[in-house]
Write an enzyme that holds these catalytic residues in place. Structure first.
Site, PDB file in Angstrom:
ATOM      1  N   THR A 171       0.861  -1.192   0.000  1.00  0.00           N
ATOM      2  CA  THR A 171       0.000   0.000   0.000  1.00  0.00           C
ATOM      3  C   THR A 171       0.895   1.239   0.000  1.00  0.00           C
ATOM      4  OG1 THR A 171      -1.705  -1.181   1.224  1.00  0.00           O
ATOM      5  CG2 THR A 171      -1.811   1.221   1.302  1.00  0.00           C
ATOM      6  N   GLU A 375      -3.393  -7.417   6.267  1.00  0.00           N
ATOM      7  CA  GLU A 375      -2.807  -7.523   7.625  1.00  0.00           C
ATOM      8  C   GLU A 375      -3.164  -8.859   8.280  1.00  0.00           C
ATOM      9  OE1 GLU A 375      -2.625  -3.962   9.927  1.00  0.00           O
ATOM     10  OE2 GLU A 375      -2.533  -2.728   8.122  1.00  0.00           O
TER      11      GLU A 375
HETATM   12  C1  FAD Z   1      -5.029  -4.135  -1.368  1.00  0.00           C
HETATM   13  C2  FAD Z   1      -3.950  -4.823  -0.579  1.00  0.00           C
HETATM   14  C3  FAD Z   1      -3.061  -4.065   0.165  1.00  0.00           C
HETATM   15  C4  FAD Z   1      -2.012  -4.686   0.878  1.00  0.00           C
HETATM   16  N1  FAD Z   1      -1.105  -3.904   1.543  1.00  0.00           N
HETATM   17  C5  FAD Z   1      -0.014  -4.508   2.092  1.00  0.00           C
HETATM   18  C6  FAD Z   1       1.049  -3.702   2.661  1.00  0.00           C
HETATM   19  O1  FAD Z   1       0.979  -2.458   2.696  1.00  0.00           O
HETATM   20  N2  FAD Z   1       2.146  -4.341   3.143  1.00  0.00           N
HETATM   21  C7  FAD Z   1       2.269  -5.687   3.114  1.00  0.00           C
HETATM   22  O2  FAD Z   1       3.306  -6.192   3.577  1.00  0.00           O
HETATM   23  N3  FAD Z   1       1.294  -6.480   2.595  1.00  0.00           N
HETATM   24  C8  FAD Z   1       0.159  -5.914   2.076  1.00  0.00           C
HETATM   25  N4  FAD Z   1      -0.829  -6.704   1.524  1.00  0.00           N
HETATM   26  C9  FAD Z   1      -0.660  -8.143   1.479  1.00  0.00           C
HETATM   27  C10 FAD Z   1      -1.581  -8.903   2.433  1.00  0.00           C
HETATM   28  O3  FAD Z   1      -1.152  -8.739   3.761  1.00  0.00           O
HETATM   29  C11 FAD Z   1      -1.590 -10.358   1.962  1.00  0.00           C
HETATM   30  O4  FAD Z   1      -2.337 -10.407   0.751  1.00  0.00           O
HETATM   31  C12 FAD Z   1      -2.159 -11.303   2.988  1.00  0.00           C
HETATM   32  O5  FAD Z   1      -1.328 -11.396   4.105  1.00  0.00           O
HETATM   33  C13 FAD Z   1      -2.379 -12.712   2.398  1.00  0.00           C
HETATM   34  O6  FAD Z   1      -1.252 -13.163   1.730  1.00  0.00           O
HETATM   35  P1  FAD Z   1      -1.394 -13.751   0.239  1.00  0.00           P
HETATM   36  O7  FAD Z   1      -2.163 -12.758  -0.546  1.00  0.00           O
HETATM   37  O8  FAD Z   1      -0.045 -14.131  -0.238  1.00  0.00           O
HETATM   38  O9  FAD Z   1      -2.315 -15.039   0.378  1.00  0.00           O
HETATM   39  P2  FAD Z   1      -1.854 -16.511   0.826  1.00  0.00           P
HETATM   40  O10 FAD Z   1      -1.044 -16.446   2.073  1.00  0.00           O
HETATM   41  O11 FAD Z   1      -1.290 -17.216  -0.339  1.00  0.00           O
HETATM   42  O12 FAD Z   1      -3.265 -17.130   1.197  1.00  0.00           O
HETATM   43  C14 FAD Z   1      -4.187 -17.621   0.205  1.00  0.00           C
HETATM   44  C15 FAD Z   1      -5.364 -18.250   0.962  1.00  0.00           C
HETATM   45  O13 FAD Z   1      -4.875 -19.346   1.776  1.00  0.00           O
HETATM   46  C16 FAD Z   1      -5.283 -19.163   3.119  1.00  0.00           C
HETATM   47  N5  FAD Z   1      -4.276 -19.675   4.029  1.00  0.00           N
HETATM   48  C17 FAD Z   1      -2.928 -19.492   3.985  1.00  0.00           C
HETATM   49  N6  FAD Z   1      -2.337 -20.121   5.007  1.00  0.00           N
HETATM   50  C18 FAD Z   1      -3.311 -20.706   5.730  1.00  0.00           C
HETATM   51  C19 FAD Z   1      -3.355 -21.502   6.914  1.00  0.00           C
HETATM   52  N7  FAD Z   1      -2.254 -21.788   7.596  1.00  0.00           N
HETATM   53  N8  FAD Z   1      -4.552 -21.947   7.360  1.00  0.00           N
HETATM   54  C20 FAD Z   1      -5.692 -21.656   6.686  1.00  0.00           C
HETATM   55  N9  FAD Z   1      -5.724 -20.898   5.575  1.00  0.00           N
HETATM   56  C21 FAD Z   1      -4.556 -20.430   5.093  1.00  0.00           C
HETATM   57  C22 FAD Z   1      -5.449 -17.645   3.267  1.00  0.00           C
HETATM   58  O14 FAD Z   1      -6.289 -17.320   4.351  1.00  0.00           O
HETATM   59  C23 FAD Z   1      -6.051 -17.288   1.919  1.00  0.00           C
HETATM   60  O15 FAD Z   1      -7.427 -17.523   1.957  1.00  0.00           O
HETATM   61  C24 FAD Z   1      -1.907  -6.098   0.851  1.00  0.00           C
HETATM   62  C25 FAD Z   1      -2.826  -6.861   0.130  1.00  0.00           C
HETATM   63  C26 FAD Z   1      -3.837  -6.249  -0.588  1.00  0.00           C
HETATM   64  C27 FAD Z   1      -4.792  -7.102  -1.379  1.00  0.00           C
END
Ligand code: FAD
Length: 395
Positions: A171, A375
């Site tokens: 972000t 988050e």
């Molecule tokens: C608009 C936006 C702004 C953002 N801003 C920031 C930012 O400023 N800084 C930053 O660092 N990040 C940021 N993020 C990233 C955000 O924190 C991540 O998208 C989030 O932590 C999920 O990671 P991922 O997208 O890689 O999904 P993944 O970790 O790949 O997860 C995919 C799915 O699997 C599920 N899952 C994963 N592990 C498990 C488990 N152990 N048990 C059950 N379910 C599980 C998740 O819940 C999800 O449904 C942002 C994301 C978006 C979309």
């Protein structure tokens, strides 16, 4: 006395609930600024993908970007509870702004809490009151929920660190003036990560074009590429290898910010739907007269109030210096799920008009979804809650 505003009966009062006069005035100021400056251009700017940078500069001048931080460094010295209530006001007017303030605050947390005295004195005042904007870089393309697997590497070179890697979903990526960056300085896993404060204009730091998202279009989200970014060791925050606890402490506080934003967004959607149901007539009467409509509005308002109560209760723990990790995760989980439900039902209550881009309800729905992801997804919040409570249960 409860104030009635554009945000309607689901908006909290500014006067009672133990707020000091100063905090009450602050909340009134935030509400007025949100109504007059933030909300009017929101629909148009979100449709055009415009980030309201001037609004952030104005909020910095008003002190709204620094509320929970010490006045010694230019902060507002406000309890977290007051900060969250201000965030709710900002998010009710426009999520891009509420969430932007929350992310900026998250980006300041590492330095404010874990930086040494000279680091704080050198950088914190400009971050808090100098019209600067912050970003927080934890996520990577292959490290999302499993943040401890991050691969961006910082290598020591004399008095400097050289950072190489890619951060994802940042972000304010590409427009921030500074970033709190978590990078690997040692072994694989959670103990090999260190926190750094990186200037936005550091040579070797570039941003990809912003992601194309289903909502929150005014808030740029981008990958950041670190190609041999050199920063002095004085920009290392906290001890070597202690970066992950620093990042997670910031997220405890940040999750409450997201929860407060969810309450604000839900409140805006509720008000929109409630006003519509009072205006819209079918079968010879306002649709708000039907019991089915009333029951749904009552249930949604109850979700909003319950979410706010949970969020502020967690904030009071934080203000008292008590552990609040589980409660912050509960508030994030409950409030963002409530925002999803309220925004979906707000569209339903408005029928075809709810689905039209001429009304904000469909935008609120698209925006709510991201709050269940950022988050820490709501699945991860459940893991955090269970881990914390079972730790306590085990004594
Ligand atoms: C608009 C936006 C702004 C953002 N801003 C920031 C930012 O400023 N800084 C930053 O660092 N990040 C940021 N993020 C990233 C955000 O924190 C991540 O998208 C989030 O932590 C999920 O990671 P991922 O997208 O890689 O999904 P993944 O970790 O790949 O997860 C995919 C799915 O699997 C599920 N899952 C994963 N592990 C498990 C488990 N152990 N048990 C059950 N379910 C599980 C998740 O819940 C999800 O449904 C942002 C994301 C978006 C979309």
């Amino acid at each position: 006395m409860a104030t009635t505003t554009r945000n309607g009966p689901a908006g909290p009062p500014t006067g009672p609930l133990g707020l000091t006069d100063e905090a009450g005035e602050l909340l009134g100021l935030a509400r007025e600024f949100a109504t007059k400056e933030i909300q009017p251009p929101a629909a148009e700017q979100e449709a055009a993908g415009v980030f309201p940078r001037a609004t952030f500069a104005a909020m910095s001048r008003l002190g709204l970007l620094a509320l929970p931080y010490p006045s010694e460094y230019g902060g507002g010295d406000q309890p977290y509870e007051v900060y969250l209530r201000v965030l709710e006001e900002l998010a009710a007017a426009r999520l891009t702004v509420g969430m932007g303030v929350s992310v900026h605050s998250l980006a300041c947390h590492a330095l404010a809490r874990f930086g040494d005295t000279s680091q704080r004195a050198e950088w914190l005042p400009a971050m808090l009151e100098g019209e600067l904007l912050g970003g927080y870089c934890l996520s990577e393309p292959t490290a999302g929920s499993d943040a401890a697997s991050l691969r961006t590497r910082a290598v020591r070179d004399g008095d400097d660190w050289v950072i190489t890697g890619t951060k994802a979903w940042i972000t304010h990526g590409g427009i921030a003036d500074f970033y709190t960056v978590l990078a690997r300085t040692g072994e694989d896993g959670p103990k090999g990560i260190t926190a750094f404060l990186v200037p936005g204009d550091a040579p070797g730091l570039t941003a990809a074009p912003p992601e194309r998202k289903m909502g929150l279009s005014g808030s740029p989200t981008a990958q950041l590429h670190f190609d041999g970014v050199r920063i002095p060791d004085t920009r290392r925050i906290g001890e070597l290898g202690r970066g992950l606890p620093i990042a997670l402490a910031a997220l405890d506080a940040g999750r409450l910010g997201i929860a407060a934003c969810a309450v604000g967004l839900a409140r805006a959607a509720w008000q929109e739907a409630a006003a519509f149901t009072a205006r819209r007539r079918q079968f010879g009467r306002p649709i708000a007269d039907f019991q089915g409509t009333k029951f749904l509005l009552a249930e949604l308002a109850t979700q909003i109030e319950a979410g706010r109560a949970l969020c502020l209760a967690a904030a009071r723990l934080s203000d008292a210096g008590a552990p609040f990790t589980a409660q912050a995760a509960m508030a994030k989980l409950f409030c963002t799920d409530a925002a999803m439900r309220v925004t979906v039902d707000a569209v339903q209550l408005m029928g075809g008009y709810g689905y039209s881009a001429d009304y904000p309800a469909e935008r609120y729905l698209r925006e709510a979804k991201v709050l269940q992801i950022v988050e820490g997804t709501n699945q991860i919040q459940r893991l955090v809650i269970a881990r914390e409570l079972l730790k306590d249960a085990a004594g």
